[in-house]
Design an enzyme around this catalytic site. Structure first.
Site, PDB file in Angstrom:
ATOM      1  CG  LEU A 204     -62.044  -7.194 -10.072  1.00 55.18           C
ATOM      2  CD1 LEU A 204     -63.016  -8.028 -10.894  1.00 55.18           C
ATOM      3  CD2 LEU A 204     -60.972  -8.087  -9.453  1.00 55.18           C
ATOM      4  CG  HIS A 205     -64.451  -0.513 -11.566  1.00 56.44           C
ATOM      5  ND1 HIS A 205     -64.784  -1.154 -12.734  1.00 56.44           N
ATOM      6  CD2 HIS A 205     -65.461   0.332 -11.296  1.00 56.44           C
ATOM      7  CE1 HIS A 205     -65.941  -0.683 -13.161  1.00 56.44           C
ATOM      8  NE2 HIS A 205     -66.383   0.201 -12.321  1.00 56.44           N
TER       9      HIS A 205
END
Ligand code: UD1
Length: 357
Positions: A204-205
Site C-alpha cells: 500500500l503506498h
C-alpha cells in the site's frame, strides 16, 4: 547510438533491468541517470544489485519533496546532464515525477524522447501518476506502448503515428526471476513461518490510500479482517503516514514487514494465496504468476487483469471478502507480451534514430 535512461523510483528500476540487458546485447551505448527520487537502500540499491543493473552513471540525489518542488529540482538538474550527454534518445519510464521531469528536460533541449509504458490511463485526474503519464505522452516523440489497449488510448488522443506496441518489459523480468527463485521461496516461507497458499502479500503506498486518515484506517481494518495471514510489505510512505495519522498497521491478520528486494518479492508472491495492493506493477506480476489479486483502488490501468478474472477492485470494506474468493478459471492469455519486450524496445529505438530530428 547512445540511449540515456532516466529513472528514479522503485518500479522504474525493474523496467530498467531488461532494457539495460538488451542494450548490452545489442552493443548500444546506455547511460543511466538516477534522479534520486527513491534513495532508501530497500527501494533502490537492492534492485540494482539483484537485477544486475550497472551502477547509475549519474546520481542527481534529488530526494523527497512536494510534487512541484521535487519535479522542478529534477528538471533543473537534468538539463545540463542531458545536454552534455547529447544522446540519440532519452528514454523515460512509467509515470512518476522523475518521468515527467526527464521528458520536459529533454524536449526543451530538442532531444528525442521515448516513453516506455506509454498510453496507460486511469482516467482519474486526481492521481499524480495520471498527470505525469498524459503530459509525458504528449511531450514524447516515440510512444512505446505495452498493450493494444494502451495504444488505443494514444490513438484517441491523436498520437497513433508516434506509437509502437512493444509489450510489457516488467513481464520480461518477472518470468526470468521466477525461474530462479525456487530455493529462495522455501527459505523465505520458513523464515516467515507461513505455508504456501495460506497467506496473502499486501502493499500500500498510493497517496489516495495513505494520506487520508479515515481511508487508511478503513483499509487497515479490511486487511486485518482477512481470514488468513496478510504480510504487509510496508513502503516508507505508508509507515510515515500511518504514524502521522495514529493508525497502527499491525492488527488482526496483518504482519508488517519491510519492503522486499525483487527476487524475494517474486518468490513470496508466487507462493501466496493472493495479493492485496494498490501498486500497478504488482497487479501485473500477480497475474503473470497466476496469483489472484485484490486491488484497493476505484480503477486500474491494467484492465486486462480484471477482464480475465484475476484481479478485482475493492473498497476498504470489500477487501476481506475479495481476498478469500475462489481462484478464477485458468487462462493462457498473454496480454502483456511474450517476455521479449525489452529487445523490441531497443530494436525500435535503433530503427527510429534520427527520424524525429
Ligand atoms: C512514487 C511514484 C509512484 C510509484 C512509487 C513506487 C510519483 C508521483 N509517485 O511514489 O507513482 O508507484 O513511487 O514506490 O512519482 N520515501 C522514503 N525513502 C525513499 C523514497 C521515499 O522514505 O527512498 C518516503 C518519503 O517520506 C517521501 C514519501 O516516501 O516523501 C513519498 O515518496 P515519493 O518518491 O515522493 O513518492 P512515492 O509514494 O514513493
Amino acid at each position: 547510438m547512445r540511449i540515456v535512461s532516466v529513472v528514479g523510483a522503485r518500479p522504474q528500476f525493474v523496467k530498467l533491468a531488461p532494457v539495460a540487458a538488451a542494450c548490452r546485447a545489442a552493443g548500444v551505448e546506455h547511460v543511466i541517470v538516477h534522479t534520486g527520487q527513491h534513495y532508501d537502500a530497500l527501494l533502490s540499491d537492492v534492485f540494482f544489485s539483484a537485477l544486475h543493473i550497472p551502477e547509475p552513471d549519474v546520481q542527481l540525489g534529488i530526494g523527497s519533496g512536494g510534487h512541484g518542488e521535487q519535479t522542478g529540482a529534477m528538471l533543473a538538474a537534468l538539463a545540463p546532464v542531458l545536454s552534455a550527454q547529447d544522446p540519440d534518445w532519452v528514454l523515460v519510464y512509467g509515470d512518476t515525477n522523475s518521468t515527467l521531469a526527464a521528458a520536459l528536460a529533454a524536449v526543451k533541449l530538442h532531444l528525442p524522447v521515448a516513453h516506455l509504458e506509454a498510453g496507460l490511463r486511469s482516467f482519474n485526474r486526481r492521481m499524480p501518476e495520471e498527470h505525469n503519464r498524459v503530459l509525458t505522452d504528449h511531450a514524447a516523440d516515440l510512444l512505446l506502448a505495452p498493450t493494444e489497449v494502451a495504444a488505443s488510448h494514444l490513438a484517441r488522443e491523436g498520437l497513433a503515428e508516434r506509437t509502437v506496441v512493444v509489450g510489457d518489459v516488467m513481464t520480461d523480468v518477472v518470468h526470468q526471476v521466477a525461474a530462479n527463485v525456487a530455493d529462495a521461496g522455501e527459505r523465505l516461507l520458513g523464515q516467515l513461518g507461513v505455508r504456501a497458499g495460506e497467506f496473502s502479500v499486501a502493499t500500500l503506498h498510493r497517496a489516495e490510500n495513505t494520506d487520508d486518515a479515515a481511508r487508511l484506517a478503513g483499509i487497515v481494518a479490511g486487511l486485518g479482517a482477512v481470514d488468513h495471514p496478510v504480510l504487509l510489505l510496508a513502503h516508507p510512505r505508508l509507515r510515515a503516514k500511518a504514524g502521522e495519522h495514529g493508525v497502527p498497521l499491525e492488527s488482526g491478520a496483518v504482519r508488517v514487514l519491510d519492503p522486499l528486494g525483487y527476487p524475494d518479492l517474486v518468490a513470496l508472491v508466487s507462493r501466496a494465496r493472493g495479493v492485496i495492493t494498490d501498486s500497478g506493477g504488482l497487479q501485473k506480476e500477480a497475474f503473470e504468476l497466476r496469483v489472484p489479486c485484490t486491488t484497493v483502488r476505484t480503477e486500474t490501468e491494467w484492465v486486462e487483469t480484471v477482464e480475465l478474472g484475476w484481479n478485482v477492485l475493492a473498497g476498504p470494506g470489500e477487501i476481506a471478502a475479495a481476498a478469500t474468493r475462489e481462484r478464477p478459471e485458468e487462462t493462457d492469455a498473454a496480454p502483456y507480451g511474450d517476455g521479449h519486450a525489452a529487445e523490441r524496445v531497443v530494436e525500435v529505438l535503433v530503427n527510429e534514430t534520427g527520424r524525429t530530428a
